[in-house]
Design an enzyme around this catalytic site. Sequence first.
Site, PDB file in Angstrom:
ATOM      1  N   GLU A 117      44.759  28.430  44.654  1.00 33.98           N
ATOM      2  CA  GLU A 117      45.761  29.515  43.710  1.00 33.98           C
ATOM      3  C   GLU A 117      47.069  29.269  44.086  1.00 33.98           C
ATOM      4  OE1 GLU A 117      43.088  32.824  40.825  1.00 33.98           O
ATOM      5  OE2 GLU A 117      44.532  33.067  42.731  1.00 33.98           O
ATOM      6  N   HIS A 239      53.221  35.659  34.735  1.00 40.16           N
ATOM      7  CA  HIS A 239      52.082  34.890  34.425  1.00 40.16           C
ATOM      8  C   HIS A 239      52.769  33.652  34.015  1.00 40.16           C
ATOM      9  CE1 HIS A 239      48.723  32.585  35.282  1.00 40.16           C
ATOM     10  NE2 HIS A 239      48.343  33.456  35.967  1.00 40.16           N
ATOM     11  N   ARG A 285      54.530  31.857  41.378  1.00 41.27           N
ATOM     12  CA  ARG A 285      54.423  32.079  40.145  1.00 41.27           C
ATOM     13  C   ARG A 285      56.076  32.139  39.870  1.00 41.27           C
ATOM     14  NH1 ARG A 285      49.676  36.645  39.242  1.00 41.27           N
ATOM     15  NH2 ARG A 285      48.005  34.675  39.626  1.00 41.27           N
ATOM     16  N   HIS A 346      52.782  40.060  33.014  1.00 43.02           N
ATOM     17  CA  HIS A 346      51.788  39.585  33.338  1.00 43.02           C
ATOM     18  C   HIS A 346      51.147  41.681  34.680  1.00 43.02           C
ATOM     19  CE1 HIS A 346      47.188  38.187  35.502  1.00 43.02           C
ATOM     20  NE2 HIS A 346      48.252  38.248  36.210  1.00 43.02           N
ATOM     21  N   ARG A 381      54.256  38.901  43.278  1.00 42.35           N
ATOM     22  CA  ARG A 381      52.934  39.091  44.251  1.00 42.35           C
ATOM     23  C   ARG A 381      52.350  37.497  44.471  1.00 42.35           C
ATOM     24  NH1 ARG A 381      48.020  39.414  41.971  1.00 42.35           N
ATOM     25  NH2 ARG A 381      48.495  39.289  39.644  1.00 42.35           N
TER      26      ARG A 381
HETATM   27  P1  FAD Z   1      43.247  48.992  35.866  1.00 43.50           P
HETATM   28  O1  FAD Z   1      42.299  47.690  36.071  1.00 43.50           O
HETATM   29  O2  FAD Z   1      44.130  48.769  34.866  1.00 43.50           O
HETATM   30  O3  FAD Z   1      42.641  50.348  35.027  1.00 43.50           O
HETATM   31  C1  FAD Z   1      43.715  50.956  34.966  1.00 43.50           C
HETATM   32  C2  FAD Z   1      43.063  52.524  34.941  1.00 43.50           C
HETATM   33  O4  FAD Z   1      43.789  53.544  34.338  1.00 43.50           O
HETATM   34  C3  FAD Z   1      42.309  51.725  33.347  1.00 43.50           C
HETATM   35  O5  FAD Z   1      40.784  52.478  33.252  1.00 43.50           O
HETATM   36  C4  FAD Z   1      42.989  53.290  32.545  1.00 43.50           C
HETATM   37  O6  FAD Z   1      41.953  53.491  30.865  1.00 43.50           O
HETATM   38  C5  FAD Z   1      43.394  54.022  33.181  1.00 43.50           C
HETATM   39  N1  FAD Z   1      44.550  54.577  32.785  1.00 43.50           N
HETATM   40  C6  FAD Z   1      45.813  54.209  32.813  1.00 43.50           C
HETATM   41  N2  FAD Z   1      46.425  55.493  31.982  1.00 43.50           N
HETATM   42  C7  FAD Z   1      45.385  56.574  32.060  1.00 43.50           C
HETATM   43  C8  FAD Z   1      45.773  57.938  31.810  1.00 43.50           C
HETATM   44  N3  FAD Z   1      46.417  58.149  30.937  1.00 43.50           N
HETATM   45  N4  FAD Z   1      44.694  58.829  31.608  1.00 43.50           N
HETATM   46  C9  FAD Z   1      43.100  57.905  31.554  1.00 43.50           C
HETATM   47  N5  FAD Z   1      43.304  57.063  32.135  1.00 43.50           N
HETATM   48  C10 FAD Z   1      44.491  56.580  31.605  1.00 43.50           C
HETATM   49  N6  FAD Z   1      44.505  40.312  40.638  1.00 43.50           N
HETATM   50  C11 FAD Z   1      43.819  39.069  41.275  1.00 43.50           C
HETATM   51  O7  FAD Z   1      43.622  39.326  42.422  1.00 43.50           O
HETATM   52  N7  FAD Z   1      42.871  38.402  40.691  1.00 43.50           N
HETATM   53  C12 FAD Z   1      43.589  37.983  39.635  1.00 43.50           C
HETATM   54  O8  FAD Z   1      41.960  36.692  39.032  1.00 43.50           O
HETATM   55  C13 FAD Z   1      43.795  38.168  38.425  1.00 43.50           C
HETATM   56  N8  FAD Z   1      43.559  38.083  37.495  1.00 43.50           N
HETATM   57  C14 FAD Z   1      44.308  38.638  36.760  1.00 43.50           C
HETATM   58  C15 FAD Z   1      44.412  38.123  35.189  1.00 43.50           C
HETATM   59  C16 FAD Z   1      44.284  39.402  33.996  1.00 43.50           C
HETATM   60  C17 FAD Z   1      44.129  38.377  32.219  1.00 43.50           C
HETATM   61  C18 FAD Z   1      45.212  40.281  34.197  1.00 43.50           C
HETATM   62  C19 FAD Z   1      45.745  41.456  33.080  1.00 43.50           C
HETATM   63  C20 FAD Z   1      44.871  40.577  35.859  1.00 43.50           C
HETATM   64  C21 FAD Z   1      44.880  39.668  36.677  1.00 43.50           C
HETATM   65  N9  FAD Z   1      45.039  40.679  37.838  1.00 43.50           N
HETATM   66  C22 FAD Z   1      44.704  39.494  38.683  1.00 43.50           C
HETATM   67  C23 FAD Z   1      45.711  41.326  37.919  1.00 43.50           C
HETATM   68  C24 FAD Z   1      44.809  43.121  38.455  1.00 43.50           C
HETATM   69  O9  FAD Z   1      43.948  42.303  37.900  1.00 43.50           O
HETATM   70  C25 FAD Z   1      45.532  43.926  38.242  1.00 43.50           C
HETATM   71  O10 FAD Z   1      46.380  44.458  38.451  1.00 43.50           O
HETATM   72  C26 FAD Z   1      44.231  45.029  38.413  1.00 43.50           C
HETATM   73  O11 FAD Z   1      42.396  45.085  38.019  1.00 43.50           O
HETATM   74  C27 FAD Z   1      44.887  46.303  38.420  1.00 43.50           C
HETATM   75  O12 FAD Z   1      43.746  47.455  38.708  1.00 43.50           O
HETATM   76  P2  FAD Z   1      44.350  48.761  38.664  1.00 43.50           P
HETATM   77  O13 FAD Z   1      42.544  49.392  39.297  1.00 43.50           O
HETATM   78  O14 FAD Z   1      44.994  49.431  39.677  1.00 43.50           O
HETATM   79  O15 FAD Z   1      43.963  49.467  36.976  1.00 43.50           O
HETATM   80  C1  SIN Z   2      44.911  33.902  37.356  1.00 38.38           C
HETATM   81  O1  SIN Z   2      43.697  33.824  37.646  1.00 38.38           O
HETATM   82  O2  SIN Z   2      44.975  33.261  36.944  1.00 38.38           O
HETATM   83  C2  SIN Z   2      45.510  35.182  37.626  1.00 38.38           C
HETATM   84  C3  SIN Z   2      44.617  35.434  38.879  1.00 38.38           C
HETATM   85  C4  SIN Z   2      46.619  36.618  39.380  1.00 38.38           C
HETATM   86  O3  SIN Z   2      46.878  37.814  38.694  1.00 38.38           O
HETATM   87  O4  SIN Z   2      46.556  37.105  40.687  1.00 38.38           O
END
Ligand code: FAD
Ligand code: SIN
Length: 534
Positions: A117, A239, A285, A346, A381
């Site tokens: 990537e 993104h 990015r 993103h 990032r």
């Molecule tokens: P999240 O997975 O967002 O989880 C948040 C949790 O908190 C959820 O369960 C939600 O319900 C809960 N929550 C929030 N507020 C409250 C509240 N007030 N009370 C109770 N619960 C609450 N990163 C990579 O490294 N590789 C990738 O390929 C990649 N692809 C991506 C593609 C997309 C479309 C997106 C949007 C992001 C991508 N990212 C990627 C970024 C990465 O997915 C996220 O940064 C990461 O998954 C965040 O994980 P997290 O556990 O911190 O939060």
């Molecule tokens: C992607 O698949 O382009 C997302 C990867 C990332 O957010 O790190």
Amino acid sequence: MQQDFTYDVLIIGSGAAGLSLGLQLATNRRVAILSKGELNAGASAKAQGGIAAVLDHKDQLQNHIQDTLISGANLGNPEAIQFTVEQAKKSIDWLIEQRVPFTQDPNDATGYHLTKEGGHSHRRIIHAEDRTGLAVTSTLLERAQEAENLDLLSHQVAIDLITDTKLGLPGSRCLGAYVLDQTTGHVNTYQAKAIILATGGASKVYLYTSNPDGSSGDGIAMAWRAGCRVANMEFNQFHPTCLYHPQAKSFLISEAIRGEGGKLILANGEAFMQHFDERLELAPRDIVARAIDHEMKRLGDDCVYLDISHRGREFVQSHFPTIYQRCLDLGIDIATDPIPVVPAAHYTCGGVITDQNGMTDINGLYAIGETAFTGLHGANRLASNSLLECFVYGHAAAHHIESHWQEAELDAHIPDWDESQVTNSDEDVIISHNWDELRRFMWDYVGIVRTDKRLTRAQHRVELLLSEINEFYSNYRISADLIELRNLALVASIIIHSAQKRKESRGLHYTLDYPNTQTLARNTILTPSNFDWN
Ligand code: FAD
Ligand code: SIN
């Protein structure tokens, strides 16, 4: 009726960060994991590209460290970067142990297919086709459902943290949280010895985003109101390639498509990245998103295009089955046609300041995943470093909690949530109107290209909204929408203020008034006691 719940560990958030921490602790401790919506509705389940880690013997830790530093425009914290990169293999091994079905490649010495990537000097992204996030979270949720000491509680919205300071007690400890149970409408009290914010990012503060609806910065806002410092909130990552189609709500076109040879082109078929960076489509990015924004504005076009058709149908279908199918459903055959794409908000690079164990400024309160600021990402990032950060710091925080465990009873008297002064709202339209207005001006004034004037405009508007929302919050019964709006407005305010403090352009923060990068790289740190917003 309001209820009181007591656990050893309360994790707010059931994404990659919350689940990995919870699974590590549930052997010895009673753990609750809350999600404000369905358990699998966070950003984690939407992740496509994969997880960055040095797994191939031709690659080296130093390369991943260097790529992360460069992508972060030299603002990343070298210690946090080194720690994360060194722990990466251990995290991937743990995920494989949990039975995450990563895509295999018998021809690669690692046994897995590694993709590439933007900003990476080597192939080092381990993935599960183009739905890595879903493969990871579904597997971890299965393991969590099997764990005896772990309660998974959906539709529970944390409103605010309870600290001894807020209760007028001596000390600086987090005691629990008030949580709205959306199934009953009651606000319950949760008490625990360790409370973890794993609530994801705040990209929903922008009108166009790749994120799910719940990315409203709740953890950052709750931590701020409880007194924690936050850092680098001006760096919201856009993104470069989200699908541009009226029926495609926030659908990402993975950067791995560019990693596998996808070309960015204009409507007339001309390539343009050569005018912006010698790394072309695989520049970091911030650079690619700005280039697309520039071309769209220059030509007055609604989108640019990403073309992978030269790799042929079989390759495209087998490497990107989810993207292929989603586009086909919308009438775009990516094996023959270019994909219309636009940049969208993103990822939140800033967040609640933590140390290497995920500890915040308040005792007993941890923050991990996208909610946290560990220093890893700097001003932009590096792709696929986010899921990695969730696992590395989830494990580090679990280790810290377990190794510092004290068996003392929880004995604070926490008052119930007080609803005696509020009534039912008869004006919910205010919530939807303010929500829309906020996201629109953030997009227009605090987006990919900023100026002092635009930031001042945004600041005036957010101040007005904040006072209106706070008045509404004080007078009317709480709802999930109101909780999110209140948090979004506060986070927007923090973003604007952070952007105003940075008098240079660096990484994701680009301003026409200060186009140069200063020699000295500094973090933007805000402390709640210096502000009167809450
Ligand atoms: P999240 O997975 O967002 O989880 C948040 C949790 O908190 C959820 O369960 C939600 O319900 C809960 N929550 C929030 N507020 C409250 C509240 N007030 N009370 C109770 N619960 C609450 N990163 C990579 O490294 N590789 C990738 O390929 C990649 N692809 C991506 C593609 C997309 C479309 C997106 C949007 C992001 C991508 N990212 C990627 C970024 C990465 O997915 C996220 O940064 C990461 O998954 C965040 O994980 P997290 O556990 O911190 O939060
Ligand atoms: C992607 O698949 O382009 C997302 C990867 C990332 O957010 O790190």
